[in-house]
Design a protein around this motif. Structure first.
Motif, PDB file in Angstrom:
ATOM      1  N   LEU A 116       0.945  -1.137   0.035  1.00 34.31           N
ATOM      2  CA  LEU A 116       0.027   0.075  -0.071  1.00 34.31           C
ATOM      3  C   LEU A 116       0.980   1.204   0.004  1.00 34.31           C
ATOM      4  O   LEU A 116       1.840   1.414   0.963  1.00 34.31           O
ATOM      5  N   LEU A 117       0.777   1.982  -1.024  1.00 31.03           N
ATOM      6  CA  LEU A 117       1.393   3.339  -1.203  1.00 31.03           C
ATOM      7  C   LEU A 117       0.652   4.431  -0.563  1.00 31.03           C
ATOM      8  O   LEU A 117      -0.466   4.650  -1.041  1.00 31.03           O
ATOM      9  N   MET A 197      -8.604  12.816  -0.378  1.00 28.67           N
ATOM     10  CA  MET A 197      -7.714  11.537  -0.376  1.00 28.67           C
ATOM     11  C   MET A 197      -8.211  10.758  -1.974  1.00 28.67           C
ATOM     12  O   MET A 197      -9.434  10.395  -1.872  1.00 28.67           O
ATOM     13  N   LEU A 198      -7.279  10.070  -2.627  1.00 31.89           N
ATOM     14  CA  LEU A 198      -7.602   9.503  -3.505  1.00 31.89           C
ATOM     15  C   LEU A 198      -7.371   7.964  -3.155  1.00 31.89           C
ATOM     16  O   LEU A 198      -6.092   7.506  -2.688  1.00 31.89           O
ATOM     17  N   ALA A 199      -8.339   7.190  -3.338  1.00 28.83           N
ATOM     18  CA  ALA A 199      -8.140   5.598  -3.038  1.00 28.83           C
ATOM     19  C   ALA A 199      -8.127   4.697  -4.351  1.00 28.83           C
ATOM     20  O   ALA A 199      -9.057   4.937  -5.040  1.00 28.83           O
ATOM     21  N   LEU A 256      -6.825  -2.511  -2.036  1.00 31.83           N
ATOM     22  CA  LEU A 256      -6.536  -1.269  -1.644  1.00 31.83           C
ATOM     23  C   LEU A 256      -4.858  -1.241  -2.148  1.00 31.83           C
ATOM     24  O   LEU A 256      -3.997  -1.872  -1.637  1.00 31.83           O
ATOM     25  N   ARG A 257      -4.082  -0.297  -3.124  1.00 37.07           N
ATOM     26  CA  ARG A 257      -3.123  -0.384  -3.284  1.00 37.07           C
ATOM     27  C   ARG A 257      -2.282   0.920  -3.213  1.00 37.07           C
ATOM     28  O   ARG A 257      -1.083   1.333  -2.955  1.00 37.07           O
ATOM     29  N   ARG A 258      -3.328   2.200  -3.151  1.00 39.73           N
ATOM     30  CA  ARG A 258      -2.754   3.410  -2.715  1.00 39.73           C
ATOM     31  C   ARG A 258      -3.688   4.217  -2.080  1.00 39.73           C
ATOM     32  O   ARG A 258      -5.054   4.553  -2.649  1.00 39.73           O
ATOM     33  N   LEU A 259      -3.158   5.366  -1.269  1.00 39.34           N
ATOM     34  CA  LEU A 259      -3.992   6.465  -0.803  1.00 39.34           C
ATOM     35  C   LEU A 259      -3.060   7.539  -1.041  1.00 39.34           C
ATOM     36  O   LEU A 259      -2.014   7.716  -0.854  1.00 39.34           O
ATOM     37  N   LYS A 260      -3.817   8.636  -2.003  1.00 42.02           N
ATOM     38  CA  LYS A 260      -2.900   9.804  -2.023  1.00 42.02           C
ATOM     39  C   LYS A 260      -3.746  10.928  -1.600  1.00 42.02           C
ATOM     40  O   LYS A 260      -4.879  11.276  -1.978  1.00 42.02           O
ATOM     41  N   PHE A 261      -3.133  11.916  -1.066  1.00 43.32           N
ATOM     42  CA  PHE A 261      -3.656  13.106  -0.355  1.00 43.32           C
ATOM     43  C   PHE A 261      -3.385  14.294  -1.385  1.00 43.32           C
ATOM     44  O   PHE A 261      -2.275  14.309  -1.769  1.00 43.32           O
ATOM     45  N   GLY A 262      -4.369  15.270  -1.445  1.00 40.02           N
ATOM     46  CA  GLY A 262      -4.174  16.238  -2.212  1.00 40.02           C
ATOM     47  C   GLY A 262      -5.214  17.522  -1.723  1.00 40.02           C
ATOM     48  O   GLY A 262      -5.913  17.301  -0.818  1.00 40.02           O
TER      49      GLY A 262
ATOM     50  N   GLU B  34       7.680   7.083  -3.563  1.00 43.07           N
ATOM     51  CA  GLU B  34       6.829   8.206  -4.059  1.00 43.07           C
ATOM     52  C   GLU B  34       5.808   7.775  -5.124  1.00 43.07           C
ATOM     53  O   GLU B  34       5.142   8.506  -5.396  1.00 43.07           O
ATOM     54  N   THR B  35       6.102   6.657  -5.887  1.00 41.14           N
ATOM     55  CA  THR B  35       5.433   6.249  -7.037  1.00 41.14           C
ATOM     56  C   THR B  35       4.789   4.906  -7.000  1.00 41.14           C
ATOM     57  O   THR B  35       5.144   4.063  -6.233  1.00 41.14           O
TER      58      THR B  35
END
Lengths: 416, 416
Positions: A116-117, A197-199, A256-262, B34-35
Motif C-alpha cells: 500500500l503506497l 484523498m484518492l483511494a 487497496l494499493r494506494r492512498l494519495k492526499f491532495g 513516491e510512485t
C-alpha cells in the motif's frame, strides 16, 4: 435482564393471546405429545474435521447477475452477486454470502507481495506491507456495506417475480478489523491543506475514488484486513480494503494499493462518468457519498407463500447516518403503522433485525416497512422519492419496499 | 466520535513517539517511496461466484485432537477440533472455525424430519418442528461458548511447543439467533414447582444435562437455529441447539431433541461420571456450571518468533459472569501490570479483543494477561488456582496464561 432480551416481552404476551384459541394448535406440529416416540431416533455421527461445513440441507447461494434486474447464469458477464436475505437470520451476513460487486472480477493477490503506497501532499510518503498494518493498533467494528445501486430494480418498474435477494441483495453486514485512517495519516504526516484523498484498488479496473476528509471520515474510516475474524476474502478485497462506514460501497476500495492526499478531488472516470446521478431537471449530482436510511421486510418477502393466522414479520434496517431509531410496519398498504421490535444493542451504521407479530385475516393486502434513524431521517415512500429524484438516476434508491399478498397468500414485489 | 473508536487515541500518540527515532523505519516496508513503481501492478480477475471462498494464501485450519494435550491426525478418534486463535483477528470467530467438541461425531439430520419434544411437569406438552421455531419471536446475541475442558493442557505440566490453538482453542464467539427459553416455557405452561430442566441431544451419545432454572437462565437461555446469520452448521447442532450464555459448553446441548421439566436434577451419566471435578481433598464438585473470568494473549503466542522494538500485544478476554471490565498485561513476568485497550462496545458474555503497545528490549522475559469482569472477578495466577483446585480435576481451568520469550525472540508455553 441484559438489554438484548428486553425487546420480546410484549411480543410473548401477544403471541400467547393470539394463539390461545383454535388457531393455537398451529404453533406446534403436535399437541399433547408425551414421549420420545414423537421425535426421530438418535443416529451415528461423522468424524470431526478441520472445518465445520454447511449442512447438505441448507441451500444458501448468492445470485451472480449481469445487467440490473436481469438475472444471468454466465459468471463471466456477472458484475455483482447478491446476498440471499430471504434465507438469513440475525444481523450478521455469513462471510461467503456478503454481497459482491466487482468491475473486473476478483484478483488473486499474494499478500506477501502486496503493498500500500501512501503519498501525495504528505511529509513522509511510505509503502506498507500487510504485515506492517497487522502490527499497528486496530479497530474492530460491525458495519454494513451497501452498493449504491442497491434497489435499482424497483426504480422504473416492478417485476412481480423478484425476491428480496433481487431487490435488496446488495447490502450486507460483517465485522471488520483494520488500522484507523487517522493513524496512517499521522504516520505519513499529511499536509494540513490536503482535504481530499484518492483511494485506488489493485483490480484490473483500477477503481479509484476521491474522498473528502471530513471529521466524520477521519474519525471512522479504516484500512481493513480482517472480516468476521479472518483475513478478507478475495472477493472482498484481500489482502486489504478501505472501510468507509455509512458511505457508498464503491468508496470502500478493495485490493487497496494506494492512498494519495491532495487539495481537490481528482475527477476520476468513476466519479464523473459512472457514479453520478442524472436528476429530473437534467442536471447531474456528483459526490453523493452517504447511504440513506433504509429497511426491507425479508420475511415474508417476494415469491414466498404464507398462511392465514399468526405470522412473524421480520426484516433488516440500516442507515449511513448512524443508529436506527425505530422501524414501523404497515400491514394495510401504508394506511396505519405499528412500531417493530429492534435487536439490541443498536450499533451505528450496522444492519439491525426488526420483528413484529401479525395475525393475517386471509384478505389481500400489502405489507411495507419504514425506518427512522437517530438523526431523524425517515425512509421515504416511493412517490415522494420519485418526486424528489425523478426516474433518470440509478443510485441511492431507498424508497419503502412494498410486498403485496393475494388471497392465496402469494407474496409479490410491487411499487407501492 | 462513536465509542468504538475512542480506545485507540492514546495508543496512536504512543506509537508515534516510540517509532519517531531510528526504529521508526521498521513501521513501513519502504520509506520515502513516491510512485506506484513501489506497488505491484494490477492484474486480471476471476469470475464472480455464488460464494466468496477464502484466498489460497489464507491457511486457516482447526486441529482435530484425541486425548487432552495429544494432537492426532486420525479424525475417527478425534473428540474436539480447536479454533486457531493465533491466526484470527477481531472478536467474532469464523463460522467454520468455531471450536467443535462432540461425544459421538456429527449427525447428519434432515431438518424437515427433526422435532423438539417439550414435556415433563408442564400443562401442555408439545412437539415443535424447525419451522415452528422459526415462526416465533427470536433473539439475536453475540456470545462465547467454551468447552469446560478449555486450558486443561496446562493444568498438570506445560509442553513448551503448544500454540494458543492447543491451549485455548476450545472457546469461540459467534452471533446466535433463536427462540427465548421463557417463551417456550410459557407455551407449554410449565408447573411452578419445575425448577430443573433436562436437555437432551440427538447425537449417538445422547448427551443430556440437568439445568437449574435460575432467574438468569430463564432470562437468557434460548433455543438457537441461527449462527452468524445462517442455519447452524451440523457440527454446531443443526438444526437446533440450546444456547446457555456464560455456562459450560456441554450444557449448550446440540441437535436438541427434548426439554423435560422436573423438580430435581436427573443425575445423568454426564453429570455424575463425566463433568464432575475431583478436588484436592478427594471430594467431587458437581454442577459447576458457570465459565469463569479468563483471557489469553494470542499475539505474540506459542511457537511464534518476534523482533526487538515495537510489538503489538493482542488477545481475547471473556467471562461467564457478564462483561469484561478490564484486562491488564505484564511484560515482566507478572511483576508490573499495564491496562490494555478493549474493543467497544463491550458485550455481556462475549469474547472481547484487547490490545497494548510494547517496546521489547530484546532481553528474555515473560508476558501474561489478567482479566477482571464487571462483577469484580479477577482471573487467578496459576499458583492460586492450583492452591484452590488441586491437580486432580480437569475442568474450568482459567489460570493466567504465561508465554516466555527467549533472547532469540522465540515465544513458548510455560506454567508461569
Amino acid at each position: 435482564m441484559p438489554e438484548e432480551f428486553r425487546d420480546e416481552v410484549l411480543s410473548r404476551r401477544w403471541f400467547l393471546t393470539a394463539t390461545a384459541g383454535a388457531a393455537g394448535a398451529a404453533i406446534a406440529s403436535t399437541a399433547s405429545a408425551e414421549t420420545l416416540a414423537d421425535v426421530p431416533d438418535r443416529g451415528p455421527g461423522a468424524d470431526l474435521s478441520a472445518h465445520s461445513e454447511r449442512s447438505r440441507f441448507a441451500k444458501l447461494d448468492r445470485i451472480p447477475e449481469s445487467t440490473p434486474g436481469k438475472r444471468n447464469i454466465d459468471p463471466s458477464d456477472a458484475i455483482n452477486s447478491k446476498t440471499p436475505h430471504q434465507k438469513l437470520v440475525g444481523n450478521i451476513t455469513p462471510t461467503d454470502l456478503h454481497y459482491e460487486r466487482s468491475h473486473s472480477g476478483v484478483p488473486d493477490i499474494d499478500p506477501s507481495q502486496h503493498r500500500l503506497l501512501i503519498h501525495g501532499m504528505v511529509g513522509r510518503p511510505l509503502v506498507f506491507s500487510v504485515d506492517d498494518l497487522k502490527r499497528m493498533p486496530s479497530v474492530t467494528r460491525i458495519v454494513f456495506i451497501e452498493c449504491t445501486g442497491n434497489g435499482w430494480e424497483n426504480w422504473k418498474k416492478a417485476d412481480p417475480d423478484l425476491t428480496v435477494q433481487n431487490t435488496h441483495g446488495l447490502v450486507s453486514t460483517n465485522e471488520w478489523t483494520g488500522v484507523p485512517l487517522k493513524f496512517l495519516v499521522d504516520l505519513v504526516a499529511k499536509d494540513k491543506g490536503a482535504n481530499w484523498m484518492l483511494a485506488e484498488g489493485g483490480d484490473g479496473a483500477g477503481v479509484d475514488r476521491s474522498i473528502p476528509l471530513t471529521d466524520e471520515i477521519m474519525e471512522e474510516a479504516f484500512v481493513a484486513y480482517g472480516q468476521n475474524g479472518e483475513p478478507l476474502r478475495p472477493a472482498h478485497g484481500f489482502p486489504m480494503r478501505l472501510l468507509m462506514p455509512g458511505f457508498e460501497g464503491n468508496l470502500n476500495i478493495k485490493w487497496l494499493r494506494r492512498l494519495k492526499f491532495g487539495a481537490a478531488p481528482w475527477m476520476t472516470r468513476w466519479e464523473t462518468a459512472r457514479y453520478t446521478q442524472l436528476l429530473a431537471d437534467g442536471k447531474a449530482r456528483q459526490f453523493q457519498f452517504r447511504m440513506e436510511t433504509n429497511s426491507v421486510i425479508t420475511q415474508p418477502s417476494g415469491m414466498m407463500q404464507i398462511q392465514p393466522g399468526y405470522n412473524r414479520i421480520s426484516g433488516l434496517a440500516w442507515s449511513g447516518h448512524g443508529k436506527i431509531a425505530k422501524v414501523e410496519i404497515s400491514t394495510d398498504g401504508a394506511k396505519t403503522w405499528k412500531q417493530a421490535q429492534l435487536t439490541l444493542p443498536l450499533l451505528s451504521k450496522a444492519q439491525v433485525r426488526f420483528q413484529m407479530d401479525w395475525d393475517w385475516d386471509g384478505k389481500p393486502t400489502k405489507i411495507v416497512s419504514r425506518s427512522t434513524d437517530e438523526k431523524g431521517n425517515v425512509q421515504p415512500d416511493r412517490a415522494s422519492f420519485i418526486a424528489a429524484m425523478g426516474t433518470n438516476a440509478l443510485f441511492h434508491y431507498n424508497a419503502q419496499q412494498t410486498w403485496s399478498i393475494d388471497e392465496a397468500g402469494r407474496v409479490r414485489n410491487v411499487l407501492a
